[in-house]
Design an enzyme around this catalytic site. Structure first.
Site, PDB file in Angstrom:
ATOM      1  N   GLU A  38       0.858  -1.192   0.000  1.00  0.00           N
ATOM      2  CA  GLU A  38       0.000   0.000   0.000  1.00  0.00           C
ATOM      3  C   GLU A  38       0.897   1.247   0.000  1.00  0.00           C
ATOM      4  OE1 GLU A  38      -1.976   0.365   3.790  1.00  0.00           O
ATOM      5  OE2 GLU A  38      -3.436   1.826   3.058  1.00  0.00           O
ATOM      6  N   LYS A 109      -9.383   2.197  -2.070  1.00  0.00           N
ATOM      7  CA  LYS A 109      -9.598   1.532  -0.773  1.00  0.00           C
ATOM      8  C   LYS A 109     -10.977   1.830  -0.189  1.00  0.00           C
ATOM      9  CE  LYS A 109      -7.091   0.976   3.651  1.00  0.00           C
ATOM     10  NZ  LYS A 109      -5.885   1.386   4.393  1.00  0.00           N
ATOM     11  N   CYS A 142      -5.042  -3.139   2.574  1.00  0.00           N
ATOM     12  CA  CYS A 142      -4.855  -3.193   4.018  1.00  0.00           C
ATOM     13  C   CYS A 142      -6.140  -3.394   4.825  1.00  0.00           C
ATOM     14  CB  CYS A 142      -4.059  -1.971   4.467  1.00  0.00           C
ATOM     15  SG  CYS A 142      -3.126  -2.323   5.991  1.00  0.00           S
TER      16      CYS A 142
HETATM   17  C1  ACM Z   1      -4.051   0.105   7.119  1.00  0.00           C
HETATM   18  O1  ACM Z   1      -5.154   0.031   6.587  1.00  0.00           O
HETATM   19  N1  ACM Z   1      -3.031   0.694   6.529  1.00  0.00           N
HETATM   20  C2  ACM Z   1      -3.816  -0.494   8.441  1.00  0.00           C
END
Ligand code: ACM
Length: 263
Positions: A38, A109, A142
């Site tokens: 990420e 995301k 993530c």
């Molecule tokens: C995250 O979503 N970077 C923990």
């Protein structure tokens, strides 16, 4: 089909140097698919929205071109996280899949974590599965893992493997991936970073240990906690496409939506 997971330790703000280091790590091994973390080359702990803005990239600018060229040079698919300056003026925590054929796919995301909520806009792309050379690649970033619906949705969309670009600071995901992999019968590649950032009054320590888990729950790769590197393993789509647990149970078709709560 060989999958490479690239575990790195980017220096905050040093985009060009970080990309060079990522490409150097990629040169250490040969694979069909390379998965990076990420926010792969910016760093993670932003102090302000303007700082984030300066480090963000549009989907087709010079920075992104480097990854497109790398995909061609390696004749491989690359998936990497980046801070995306959307055409709508909003900034998304995104991942991009680029192929040597010149195709690009962007996932934004869905579930923002902690102080990401101060800077990024929650993703509006929905979950995405892209088929490339016969393998169906699902995209997640993530904290998406924390919501079992994310990986379930990708499995229902037919994903063989989830390219899970991460910057994990909690210790749970690498263990939880075991359950997510077996309950969906998919491969999960959680690519995490190492190191720490302390750009505010808070220190964030990243947990490393990138993992590749098979549909049967085998840990095919478990990278070190504190070393960068490239970790490669073969995956087999006959395993991820067999959802039959035994002669009576199918892990997706046996779900009984009728009794599940929506919210
Ligand atoms: C995250 O979503 N970077 C923990």
């Amino acid at each position: 089909m060989k999958v490479a997971m690239v575990q790195n330790n980017p220096v905050f703000g040093e985009k060009n140097e970080n990309i060079k280091e990522l490409f150097k790590l990629m040169e250490r091994g040969s694979a069909d698919i390379y998965i990076l973390q990420e926010l792969a080359y910016t760093g993670y702990q932003f102090r302000s929205k303007s700082e984030l803005q300066e480090l963000s990239d549009t989907a087709d600018n010079e920075t992104i071109l480097k990854f497109k060229e790398k995909a061609v040079q390696k004749n491989s698919c690359i998936i990497f996280g980046f801070s995306e300056m959307g055409g709508d003026g909003k900034i998304y925590n995104s991942s991009m899949l680029v192929t040597p054929e010149g195709k690009t796919v962007i996932y934004r995301k869905t579930h923002l974590f902690y102080k990401e909520n101060l800077f990024f806009t929650p993703g509006n792309s929905g979950f995405i599965v892209h088929e490339w050379r016969g393998i169906k690649i699902g995209l997640a970033i993530c904290f998406d893992w924390f919501f079992s619906e994310s990986f379930r949705t990708l499995a229902l969309m037919g994903a063989d493997i989830i390219a899970h670009c991460s910057n994990l600071v909690m210790p749970y995901c690498q263990t939880a991936d075991y359950a997510r992999a077996i309950e969906n019968r998919i491969y999960i590649a959680t690519v995490n970073r190492i190191g720490a950032e302390e750009r505010t009054d808070e220190k964030l320590t990243f947990t490393g240990q990138s993992v590749l888990v098979s549909p049967k729950g085998d840990y095919l790769i478990k990278a070190p906690v504190d070393e960068t590197g490239i970790f490669i393993h073969e995956i087999d789509t006959t395993l991820s496409r067999n959802k039959q647990l035994n002669e009576f149970n199918h892990v997706l078709n046996d779900r009984r939506d009728l009794f599940y709560k929506k919210g």
